[in-house]
Design a protein around this motif. Sequence first.
Motif, mmCIF file in Angstrom:
data_model
loop_
_atom_site.group_PDB
_atom_site.id
_atom_site.type_symbol
_atom_site.label_atom_id
_atom_site.label_comp_id
_atom_site.label_asym_id
_atom_site.label_seq_id
_atom_site.Cartn_x
_atom_site.Cartn_y
_atom_site.Cartn_z
ATOM 1 N N ARG A 254 51.625 81.182 33.006
ATOM 2 C CA ARG A 254 52.929 80.517 32.884
ATOM 3 C C ARG A 254 53.887 80.979 33.981
ATOM 4 O O ARG A 254 54.609 80.159 34.576
ATOM 5 N N LEU A 255 53.896 82.259 34.301
ATOM 6 C CA LEU A 255 54.729 82.753 35.393
ATOM 7 C C LEU A 255 54.258 82.177 36.717
ATOM 8 O O LEU A 255 55.069 81.764 37.555
ATOM 9 N N ARG A 301 62.239 70.269 32.575
ATOM 10 C CA ARG A 301 61.492 70.193 31.318
ATOM 11 C C ARG A 301 60.053 70.647 31.504
ATOM 12 O O ARG A 301 59.523 71.426 30.709
ATOM 13 N N LEU A 302 59.406 70.172 32.572
ATOM 14 C CA LEU A 302 58.021 70.586 32.833
ATOM 15 C C LEU A 302 57.959 72.063 33.209
ATOM 16 O O LEU A 302 57.024 72.777 32.811
ATOM 17 N N MET A 303 58.957 72.536 33.954
ATOM 18 C CA MET A 303 58.988 73.943 34.342
ATOM 19 C C MET A 303 59.107 74.849 33.110
ATOM 20 O O MET A 303 58.521 75.937 33.062
ATOM 21 N N SER A 304 59.832 74.417 32.102
ATOM 22 C CA SER A 304 59.982 75.205 30.884
ATOM 23 C C SER A 304 58.765 75.084 29.972
ATOM 24 O O SER A 304 58.396 76.038 29.287
ATOM 25 N N ARG A 305 58.124 73.901 29.968
ATOM 26 C CA ARG A 305 56.990 73.693 29.067
ATOM 27 C C ARG A 305 55.722 74.379 29.562
ATOM 28 O O ARG A 305 55.001 75.012 28.795
ATOM 29 N N LYS A 306 55.454 74.276 30.873
ATOM 30 C CA LYS A 306 54.223 74.860 31.404
ATOM 31 C C LYS A 306 54.460 76.196 32.111
ATOM 32 O O LYS A 306 53.522 76.930 32.370
ATOM 33 N N GLY A 307 55.729 76.473 32.444
ATOM 34 C CA GLY A 307 56.054 77.727 33.114
ATOM 35 C C GLY A 307 56.966 78.580 32.257
ATOM 36 O O GLY A 307 56.981 78.462 31.029
ATOM 37 N N GLY A 309 60.351 78.748 33.030
ATOM 38 C CA GLY A 309 61.693 78.332 33.398
ATOM 39 C C GLY A 309 61.916 78.358 34.905
ATOM 40 O O GLY A 309 61.145 78.957 35.663
ATOM 41 N N GLU A 310 63.007 77.695 35.331
ATOM 42 C CA GLU A 310 63.270 77.535 36.762
ATOM 43 C C GLU A 310 63.905 78.757 37.414
ATOM 44 O O GLU A 310 64.014 78.820 38.633
ATOM 45 N N HIS A 311 64.333 79.747 36.623
ATOM 46 C CA HIS A 311 65.020 80.905 37.198
ATOM 47 C C HIS A 311 64.057 82.013 37.636
ATOM 48 O O HIS A 311 64.494 82.982 38.261
ATOM 49 N N GLU A 312 62.780 81.866 37.305
ATOM 50 C CA GLU A 312 61.781 82.821 37.815
ATOM 51 C C GLU A 312 61.197 82.228 39.082
ATOM 52 O O GLU A 312 60.318 81.364 39.041
ATOM 53 N N LYS A 313 61.705 82.657 40.211
ATOM 54 C CA LYS A 313 61.228 82.132 41.489
ATOM 55 C C LYS A 313 61.521 83.136 42.582
ATOM 56 O O LYS A 313 62.217 84.129 42.385
ATOM 57 N N HIS A 314 60.972 82.858 43.759
ATOM 58 C CA HIS A 314 61.166 83.738 44.909
ATOM 59 C C HIS A 314 62.598 83.617 45.434
ATOM 60 O O HIS A 314 63.296 82.627 45.187
ATOM 61 N N PHE A 315 63.001 84.635 46.170
ATOM 62 C CA PHE A 315 64.302 84.607 46.842
ATOM 63 C C PHE A 315 64.116 85.085 48.284
ATOM 64 O O PHE A 315 63.204 85.862 48.580
#
Length: 503
Positions: A254-255, A301-307, A309-315
């Motif tokens: 998921r991550l 919605r897809l990012m939360s369902r299969k991942g 959430g959108e706040h876990e990402k690279h910077f």
Amino acid sequence: MRSEKFPDVFTWIQNIPQITKWNTASLSFCICHSASDFPNSTLNLIAQRNPNPKIPTFSIIVQSNNHPPLYLWTSKKELNINPNSPNPFDEQTITSLLFSFVESILTYTSNSSNCSTIKVPKPDPSMINGLKDIFNVVILTLSFLVCVYEAPLYLRENCLNTLKNHLVTCHSRQATTSLMKLLGSNLEEQWMRSVNLAITNWIIERKDSRCNKATTTPLFSYAFSAYGLWKVQLYCPIEAMEVERSSNPTADSRLLFSLKFNQLEGVMQFYHKVVVRDKWIDVIVKIDNIRYDVIKLVNERLMSRKGVGEHEKHFPSRISLQITPTLQTDFISVSVSKSSNNPGREFEVERSIEGSFDPPNSLGLRVAGREASTMTMTPWKFEQSVLGYTANLNWILYDSSVGGREVFTSKPSRFSIMSPRSWFKDRYARAYRSFTRRGGVIFAGDEYGESVVWKIGKGALGRRMEWEVKGSIWLTYWPNKYKTFYHETRKVEFTQLLRLTID
């Protein structure tokens, strides 16, 4: 594998006669052949009769000698064709067909809400330079996307490699750049998100099937110079970037989904000016805007369902740019305007004495003293340096929680990962964050407006010169809100040429 000739779809369509003169129900053009294991299968673009007997419909199909055609995509928009013209597909009709294909490509993004009101342009053909090349690139891009999502496995890998090899040539990249200028910035972003979502899915599929064939990094970048401004634009799917370091064991599925389905978008803008002195010429380049964002390729919605959430990402953790004149005859010197940073150290000292009497049987005095020191430093450090006639510009993110280590070369401690007060926790919402709210960085001329000056002899006057801009961008993932010890850093590189007339 045999070398595939670049498919000239434009010329084929241009020569399609009126439907009334067709001898068959459809006309076919081969976009690419299958692998040698399936010699009788091809990916074709066909024009065929439809219920309106005077207007053809275009489809992308898999054609085989042993099976009926497999339809992968069919156009939905009707064309305005002059029934009395011996050449129904003139430039005006082909331009209309071109932008209907563009609209089809834009529908492949699942994150297009911000561009819903932006209209696809419909310019006059006389305003389009290189219509033939642009048309061919658009139909090959559409074929690539259709192949990723719809083509059968026995045909997909070979056709995708063939189409990719056509699309990464210099000729195709120039045509894509011309198309981006026609579309405008908002539709350009939507186009690149559609394409890079398909590329991300293809890369993941190749990794899952343990495909060992090498693939070119699908970085797309372009540059232009106008009105005293140099601009470089780039896009790259995160999954296509090289992994420089990562933790072990790997992240959970998921991550990984949240980390993979993003793309890097970058803009670098510089002001340039030529100043003619009495005995020499100054070429001055000054930072206007350096912007990098990590943008999701799928909807929330897809990012939360299969991942997760959108706040876990690279910077972004480091940006390195090198600006170099390619022909250095008549060059005298290069100067930068930023001194080496020598951060000051700020001490805060507290002293206190506390006195108290113990019970009557004894007399005592308790004394306590405390001294605290803190160091003030910004999370981003900007450095300039010179090597030969190359100006090096570096933006480096530092980890303030452990004495100022470079983030792109280090890893977070387990204590900092577990601490909710660490600087990288809730990093897109805090008031004193190092990034914009959507996770990017902006270095503007108000704070980073330092300049680079090349001093050139008068012999260069009137000459058109080139400057090479090479860049490396590092993206890092450290946990934000999700509970994990996983971390990684990725890197991508680009090169572009910018031109300037010395006058």
